[in-house]
Design an enzyme around this catalytic site. Structure first.
Site, PDB file in Angstrom:
ATOM      1  N   ASP A  15       3.951 -13.208  30.389  1.00  0.00           N
ATOM      2  CA  ASP A  15       2.946 -12.173  30.205  1.00  0.00           C
ATOM      3  C   ASP A  15       3.531 -11.187  29.180  1.00  0.00           C
ATOM      4  OD1 ASP A  15       0.743 -10.372  30.907  1.00  0.00           O
ATOM      5  OD2 ASP A  15       2.276  -9.192  31.933  1.00  0.00           O
ATOM      6  N   ASP A  17       2.250  -7.378  28.371  1.00  0.00           N
ATOM      7  CA  ASP A  17       2.307  -5.975  28.804  1.00  0.00           C
ATOM      8  C   ASP A  17       2.971  -5.869  30.170  1.00  0.00           C
ATOM      9  OD1 ASP A  17       0.896  -5.074  26.569  1.00  0.00           O
ATOM     10  OD2 ASP A  17      -1.033  -5.438  27.514  1.00  0.00           O
ATOM     11  N   LYS A 123      -6.039  -8.421  23.570  1.00  0.00           N
ATOM     12  CA  LYS A 123      -6.510  -8.852  22.245  1.00  0.00           C
ATOM     13  C   LYS A 123      -5.577  -8.320  21.159  1.00  0.00           C
ATOM     14  CE  LYS A 123     -11.271  -9.609  23.378  1.00  0.00           C
ATOM     15  NZ  LYS A 123     -12.673  -9.381  23.178  1.00  0.00           N
ATOM     16  N   ASN A 124      -4.632  -7.455  21.554  1.00  0.00           N
ATOM     17  CA  ASN A 124      -3.681  -6.877  20.601  1.00  0.00           C
ATOM     18  C   ASN A 124      -2.304  -7.548  20.682  1.00  0.00           C
ATOM     19  OD1 ASN A 124      -5.463  -4.691  19.705  1.00  0.00           O
ATOM     20  ND2 ASN A 124      -5.235  -3.944  21.804  1.00  0.00           N
ATOM     21  N   ASP A 176       3.819  -9.187  35.642  1.00  0.00           N
ATOM     22  CA  ASP A 176       4.072  -7.897  36.302  1.00  0.00           C
ATOM     23  C   ASP A 176       2.864  -7.420  37.102  1.00  0.00           C
ATOM     24  OD1 ASP A 176       2.423  -7.327  34.002  1.00  0.00           O
ATOM     25  OD2 ASP A 176       2.906  -5.213  34.311  1.00  0.00           O
TER      26      ASP A 176
HETATM   27  P1  B16 Z   1      -6.293  -5.082  25.205  1.00  0.00           P
HETATM   28  P2  B16 Z   1      -1.183  -8.545  29.777  1.00  0.00           P
HETATM   29  C1  B16 Z   1      -3.273  -6.868  29.596  1.00  0.00           C
HETATM   30  O1  B16 Z   1      -2.159  -7.469  29.038  1.00  0.00           O
HETATM   31  C2  B16 Z   1      -2.928  -5.499  30.161  1.00  0.00           C
HETATM   32  O2  B16 Z   1      -2.078  -5.632  31.284  1.00  0.00           O
HETATM   33  C3  B16 Z   1      -4.180  -4.773  30.579  1.00  0.00           C
HETATM   34  O3  B16 Z   1      -3.853  -3.483  31.052  1.00  0.00           O
HETATM   35  C4  B16 Z   1      -5.130  -4.685  29.381  1.00  0.00           C
HETATM   36  O4  B16 Z   1      -6.350  -4.060  29.759  1.00  0.00           O
HETATM   37  C5  B16 Z   1      -5.420  -6.096  28.860  1.00  0.00           C
HETATM   38  O5  B16 Z   1      -4.196  -6.720  28.506  1.00  0.00           O
HETATM   39  C6  B16 Z   1      -6.317  -6.074  27.649  1.00  0.00           C
HETATM   40  O6  B16 Z   1      -5.629  -5.477  26.608  1.00  0.00           O
HETATM   41  O7  B16 Z   1      -7.160  -3.892  25.435  1.00  0.00           O
HETATM   42  O8  B16 Z   1      -5.084  -4.798  24.342  1.00  0.00           O
HETATM   43  O9  B16 Z   1      -7.068  -6.273  24.723  1.00  0.00           O
HETATM   44  O10 B16 Z   1      -0.501  -7.776  30.867  1.00  0.00           O
HETATM   45  O11 B16 Z   1      -2.054  -9.683  30.257  1.00  0.00           O
HETATM   46  O12 B16 Z   1      -0.233  -8.930  28.660  1.00  0.00           O
HETATM   47 MG    MG Z   2       1.120  -7.547  32.326  1.00  0.00          MG
END
Ligand code: B16
Ligand code: MG
Length: 227
Positions: A15, A17, A123-124, A176
């Site tokens: 993962d 984030d 998406k980032n 996490d």
């Molecule tokens: P974005 P992961 C997730 O990433 C985050 O944990 C979550 O908080 C977030 O809303 C989601 O990505 C979407 O992220 O707005 O950047 O597209 O933990 O799956 O790496």
């Molecule tokens: Mg995460």
């Protein structure tokens, strides 16, 4: 010589984030700033329920908690502004922000021909791993642009296994978020949680971070689960 047909771990899916980088904190800060517009004070405990959840689903959850009924246009505007704030915070990331143990573990896996994948709802994700200098590290990247369903749906991990050409049962997920652990279990993968036991109790193993996580620990755990 007998063939080694013993099942084993062949791929590890990380993962992003909260596992590779503490960008969960940035998501929290950005959502908190926007939730103020709905007079809602976003708490850290709320943020736990947003981990691993897509941007679209996150904004809907926050609206529900705030007790507001925004139009689709307003929801999209909040989500877009949250993303601008989030990207501003992420733009300061450098390779020094990679969380403890992650680089050592990835290097050990690669040295032992275990495939490594990124499985993120974000998406980032590509922007973030570029900032961390990890853009050429992963054999496979599956992120929020590649999936329809958000964790706890297992789509992101099943896609990562398919792209690695590995059976789901031979994969390990490092997560996490409770939603991510549930997704890994639904995909029939070994699930290792990094964080607090109270939140990640469904995982096969819970550690505070990846500092002491090694390939042999993952393999031992896998054999224990099989027996
Ligand atoms: P974005 P992961 C997730 O990433 C985050 O944990 C979550 O908080 C977030 O809303 C989601 O990505 C979407 O992220 O707005 O950047 O597209 O933990 O799956 O790496
Ligand atoms: Mg995460």
């Amino acid at each position: 010589m007998p063939l080694d047909i013993k099942p084993n771990i062949k791929g590890v899916i990380f993962d992003l984030d909260g596992v590779i980088v503490d960008s969960a904190q940035f998501h929290y800060e950005a959502w908190k700033a926007l939730a103020c517009e709905w007079n809602y004070d976003l708490k850290r405990s709320d943020n736990e329920a947003l981990k691993g959840v897509s941007r679209k689903d996150s904004v809907l959850k926050i609206a529900t908690w705030a007790g507001v009924y925004p139009t689709t246009q307003e929801l999209e505007s909040i989500a877009a502004r949250k993303n601008t704030l989030y990207l501003e915070l992420c733009s300061k990331l450098t390779p020094h922000d990679i969380l403890p143990g992650i680089e050592n573990l990835i290097n050990e896996l690669k040295a032992n021909t275990i495939k490594v994948a990124l499985g993120s709802a974000s998406k980032n994700a590509r922007f973030v791993i570029e900032k961390l200098g990890l853009d050429t590290t992963f054999d496979v990247i599956v992120d929020g642009n590649d999936v329809i369903h958000s964790k706890p749906n297992p789509e992101v991990f099943i896609k990562a296994a398919k792209r690695m050409n590995i059976h789901a049962q031979n994969c390990c997920v490092i997560e996490d978020a409770p939603a991510g652990i549930q997704a890994a279990l639904k995909a029939q993968m070994l699930a290792i949680g990094l964080g607090k036991t109270a939140e990640l109790f469904q995982a096969h193993l819970i550690l505070p971070n990846a500092s002491h996580l090694t390939l042999s620990k993952i393999e031992q755990l896998y054999q224990q689960i099989l027996t």
